[in-house]
Design a protein around this motif. Structure first.
Motif, PDB file in Angstrom:
ATOM      1  N   HIS A 321     -17.002 -46.106 -96.663  1.00 44.31           N
ATOM      2  CA  HIS A 321     -18.171 -46.986 -96.679  1.00 44.31           C
ATOM      3  C   HIS A 321     -17.785 -48.423 -96.997  1.00 44.31           C
ATOM      4  CE1 HIS A 321     -22.206 -48.481 -97.592  1.00 44.31           C
ATOM      5  NE2 HIS A 321     -21.724 -48.934 -98.737  1.00 44.31           N
ATOM      6  N   GLN A 322     -16.882 -48.633 -97.938  1.00 44.19           N
ATOM      7  CA  GLN A 322     -16.488 -49.989 -98.316  1.00 44.19           C
ATOM      8  C   GLN A 322     -15.757 -50.690 -97.184  1.00 44.19           C
ATOM      9  OE1 GLN A 322     -17.473 -51.664-101.081  1.00 44.19           O
ATOM     10  NE2 GLN A 322     -16.584 -53.400 -99.956  1.00 44.19           N
ATOM     11  N   LYS A 323     -14.951 -49.948 -96.441  1.00 44.13           N
ATOM     12  CA  LYS A 323     -14.269 -50.528 -95.279  1.00 44.13           C
ATOM     13  C   LYS A 323     -15.282 -50.986 -94.247  1.00 44.13           C
ATOM     14  CE  LYS A 323     -10.358 -50.523 -94.108  1.00 44.13           C
ATOM     15  NZ  LYS A 323      -9.300 -51.573 -94.108  1.00 44.13           N
ATOM     16  N   ARG A 324     -16.302 -50.186 -94.024  1.00 42.04           N
ATOM     17  CA  ARG A 324     -17.348 -50.581 -93.074  1.00 42.04           C
ATOM     18  C   ARG A 324     -18.010 -51.885 -93.522  1.00 42.04           C
ATOM     19  NH1 ARG A 324     -19.089 -45.035 -93.387  1.00 42.04           N
ATOM     20  NH2 ARG A 324     -21.078 -45.644 -94.351  1.00 42.04           N
ATOM     21  N   ARG A 325     -18.305 -51.977 -94.814  1.00 37.28           N
ATOM     22  CA  ARG A 325     -18.983 -53.170 -95.326  1.00 37.28           C
ATOM     23  C   ARG A 325     -18.095 -54.407 -95.205  1.00 37.28           C
ATOM     24  NH1 ARG A 325     -21.933 -53.046-101.088  1.00 37.28           N
ATOM     25  NH2 ARG A 325     -23.326 -51.755 -99.811  1.00 37.28           N
ATOM     26  N   THR A 326     -16.820 -54.265 -95.552  1.00 37.89           N
ATOM     27  CA  THR A 326     -15.905 -55.405 -95.496  1.00 37.89           C
ATOM     28  C   THR A 326     -15.714 -55.896 -94.068  1.00 37.89           C
ATOM     29  OG1 THR A 326     -14.709 -54.626 -97.455  1.00 37.89           O
ATOM     30  CG2 THR A 326     -13.558 -56.193 -96.028  1.00 37.89           C
ATOM     31  N   LEU A 327     -15.447 -54.968 -93.159  1.00 38.70           N
ATOM     32  CA  LEU A 327     -15.251 -55.361 -91.766  1.00 38.70           C
ATOM     33  C   LEU A 327     -16.535 -55.924 -91.166  1.00 38.70           C
ATOM     34  CD1 LEU A 327     -12.578 -53.875 -92.193  1.00 38.70           C
ATOM     35  CD2 LEU A 327     -12.875 -52.817 -89.935  1.00 38.70           C
ATOM     36  N   GLY A 328     -17.669 -55.358 -91.564  1.00 40.42           N
ATOM     37  CA  GLY A 328     -18.945 -55.870 -91.074  1.00 40.42           C
ATOM     38  C   GLY A 328     -19.215 -57.290 -91.538  1.00 40.42           C
ATOM     39  N   ASN A 329     -18.941 -57.571 -92.787  1.00 40.63           N
ATOM     40  CA  ASN A 329     -19.124 -58.928 -93.314  1.00 40.63           C
ATOM     41  C   ASN A 329     -18.206 -59.923 -92.606  1.00 40.63           C
ATOM     42  OD1 ASN A 329     -21.040 -58.052 -95.146  1.00 40.63           O
ATOM     43  ND2 ASN A 329     -19.598 -57.862 -96.845  1.00 40.63           N
ATOM     44  N   ASN A 330     -16.976 -59.502 -92.345  1.00 43.19           N
ATOM     45  CA  ASN A 330     -16.045 -60.369 -91.617  1.00 43.19           C
ATOM     46  C   ASN A 330     -16.542 -60.647 -90.202  1.00 43.19           C
ATOM     47  OD1 ASN A 330     -14.340 -60.367 -93.835  1.00 43.19           O
ATOM     48  ND2 ASN A 330     -13.004 -58.758 -93.016  1.00 43.19           N
ATOM     49  N   GLY A 331     -17.109 -59.613 -89.584  1.00 45.72           N
ATOM     50  CA  GLY A 331     -17.649 -59.784 -88.237  1.00 45.72           C
ATOM     51  C   GLY A 331     -18.789 -60.771 -88.204  1.00 45.72           C
ATOM     52  N   ARG A 332     -19.641 -60.700 -89.201  1.00 39.83           N
ATOM     53  CA  ARG A 332     -20.765 -61.637 -89.289  1.00 39.83           C
ATOM     54  C   ARG A 332     -20.261 -63.083 -89.367  1.00 39.83           C
ATOM     55  NH1 ARG A 332     -26.308 -62.820 -88.694  1.00 39.83           N
ATOM     56  NH2 ARG A 332     -26.755 -64.551 -90.088  1.00 39.83           N
ATOM     57  N   LEU A 333     -19.224 -63.327 -90.138  1.00 41.12           N
ATOM     58  CA  LEU A 333     -18.663 -64.670 -90.256  1.00 41.12           C
ATOM     59  C   LEU A 333     -18.146 -65.180 -88.915  1.00 41.12           C
ATOM     60  CD1 LEU A 333     -16.736 -64.425 -93.658  1.00 41.12           C
ATOM     61  CD2 LEU A 333     -18.854 -65.686 -93.202  1.00 41.12           C
ATOM     62  N   LEU A 334     -17.479 -64.293 -88.160  1.00 40.73           N
ATOM     63  CA  LEU A 334     -16.975 -64.689 -86.846  1.00 40.73           C
ATOM     64  C   LEU A 334     -18.108 -65.109 -85.919  1.00 40.73           C
ATOM     65  CD1 LEU A 334     -14.540 -64.793 -84.785  1.00 40.73           C
ATOM     66  CD2 LEU A 334     -15.307 -62.525 -84.069  1.00 40.73           C
ATOM     67  N   ILE A 335     -19.192 -64.350 -85.926  1.00 42.86           N
ATOM     68  CA  ILE A 335     -20.330 -64.675 -85.055  1.00 42.86           C
ATOM     69  C   ILE A 335     -20.916 -66.023 -85.437  1.00 42.86           C
ATOM     70  CG2 ILE A 335     -22.618 -63.962 -84.279  1.00 42.86           C
ATOM     71  CD1 ILE A 335     -20.189 -62.229 -83.311  1.00 42.86           C
ATOM     72  N   GLU A 336     -21.068 -66.283 -86.715  1.00 44.20           N
ATOM     73  CA  GLU A 336     -21.599 -67.569 -87.164  1.00 44.20           C
ATOM     74  C   GLU A 336     -20.724 -68.722 -86.701  1.00 44.20           C
ATOM     75  OE1 GLU A 336     -21.824 -66.976 -91.355  1.00 44.20           O
ATOM     76  OE2 GLU A 336     -23.860 -66.137 -91.283  1.00 44.20           O
ATOM     77  N   GLN A 337     -19.419 -68.506 -86.677  1.00 39.29           N
ATOM     78  CA  GLN A 337     -18.485 -69.572 -86.346  1.00 39.29           C
ATOM     79  C   GLN A 337     -18.343 -69.816 -84.850  1.00 39.29           C
ATOM     80  OE1 GLN A 337     -14.911 -68.219 -88.267  1.00 39.29           O
ATOM     81  NE2 GLN A 337     -15.685 -68.592 -90.327  1.00 39.29           N
TER      82      GLN A 337
END
Length: 356
Positions: A321-337
């Motif tokens: 679950h924590q891996k999903r959350r970490t990778l998901g948060n990183n993905g969100r940052l990429l989309i914003e950028q």
């Protein structure tokens, strides 16, 4: 400055339009621009276009679309730029594009987000290929002032014919596409979204999902306009609905984007991945085309090629679950950028910059 947008589909209906340029309409006034919008298909035609039957009605609406294009020619004098998405008519040679650029001498920005110069169905017969007249894409690129494309593969094609090609990725509005704050279902959800024409890509990962369900509990969610009825233990289908689209996508814990390694697939612009990551959902995808630019291995998702790859990568995310959350948060940052309205706003409006 006044613009005319010429599209195949009515406003706020087709993803290729909604997530490439319609997001920017709300900024027109602040950019001191005005615009008109004209689609080939009317709202009524859109309602039956992809249904079986209704051949007489469909023929009637197609004729209406051609008549609306003829009428459009008499209004061109008041526009500074013409923005054409994909094509002006679904069949035959690019007569209207030629008239706009060569007779009326208008500056055209030509936009496309798929490899529309090639057939997308192996079973197409000779008559359909002839009617589609796909060689027109090269001609329209050659006549256009600028060409806007969704990825570098499409750009390489366009640069053969046009000197000014702009990379304009598919985008989302990150003020609307936001990660959910509610807790998700106790059983992890692997999800896929798309149209009926791309459901066949799921055949690629069905063997992996079948193996995976033998040792892990998960639900497989499909959001589309047709139910594929996959033979999985915990399968769920949701009919695509614009009003609930984001809420439905937010049900996912993991998003998948399988593709075949074909020339057509290389033209895809990764919209599924962009949607997943914008909602903080990590993804597993085929290493094809623009997916290579969006997915960063073990940062916002994983690549998978073989059945074993898919089982391994999905297992990692299902069990952590924590891996999903970490990778998901990183993905969100990429989309914003890189793949958000705010990050691409200036690129879009520079398309209408008349300065050399």
């Amino acid at each position: 400055m006044k613009l005319l947008f010429l599209t195949p589909y009515p406003i706020q209906r087709a993803p290729s339009q909604r997530f490439r340029f319609e997001h920017f309409f709300k900024f027109m006034e602040e950019m001191d621009l005005t615009y008109d919008f004209s689609s080939f298909l009317s709202e009524k035609a859109w309602g039956i276009a992809y249904q079986r039957g209704n051949l007489v009605s469909k023929a009637f609406y197609v004729i209406g679309g051609y008549l609306s294009r003829i009428k459009m020619l008499f209004t061109l004098g008041k526009y500074d730029f013409i923005f054409i998405h994909r094509e002006l008519t679904p069949f035959g040679p690019p007569v209207f594009e030629w008239l706009i650029t060569r007779v009326f001498k208008k500056k055209v920005i030509y936009d496309f987000d798929d490899a529309i110069w090639m057939a997308d169905q192996n079973q197409e017969n000779f008559l359909w290929k002839a009617l589609k007249w796909r060689s027109k894409v090269a001609s329209i690129c050659k006549w256009s002032w600028k060409v806007s494309v969704g990825n570098e593969y499409l750009g390489d094609f366009a640069r053969q014919y046009c000197d000014d090609v702009v990379l304009m990725p598919t985008i989302v509005d990150t003020s609307i596409h936001t990660p959910p704050i509610h807790h998700k279902h106790p059983m992890p959800v692997i999800g896929w979204t798309g149209s009926h024409s791309t459901l066949f890509y799921l055949d690629t990962i069905l063997p992996a999902l079948t193996l995976l369900q033998e040792r892990l509990e998960f639900e497989f969610l499909v959001i589309a306009n047709k139910n594929p009825n996959l033979p999985l233990k915990h399968f769920r289908f949701l009919a695509w609905n614009k009003q609930t689209e984001i809420d439905d996508l937010s049900l996912m814990d993991i998003g998948v984007m399988p593709l075949e390694d074909t020339e057509w697939s290389k033209g895809k612009c990764g919209f599924k991945l962009i949607q997943y990551l914008s909602l903080g959902v990590p993804a597993v995808a085929s290493r094809v085309g623009v997916n290579n630019e969006i997915i960063q291995e073990d940062f916002n998702g994983y690549f998978a090629q073989t059945t074993e790859d898919w089982v391994s990568r999905l297992s990692t995310l299902l069990e952590d679950h924590q891996k999903r959350r970490t990778l998901g948060n990183n993905g969100r940052l990429l989309i914003e950028q890189k793949y958000s309205v705010n990050s691409q706003k200036q690129t879009f409006f520079n398309l209408f910059n008349d300065q050399p």
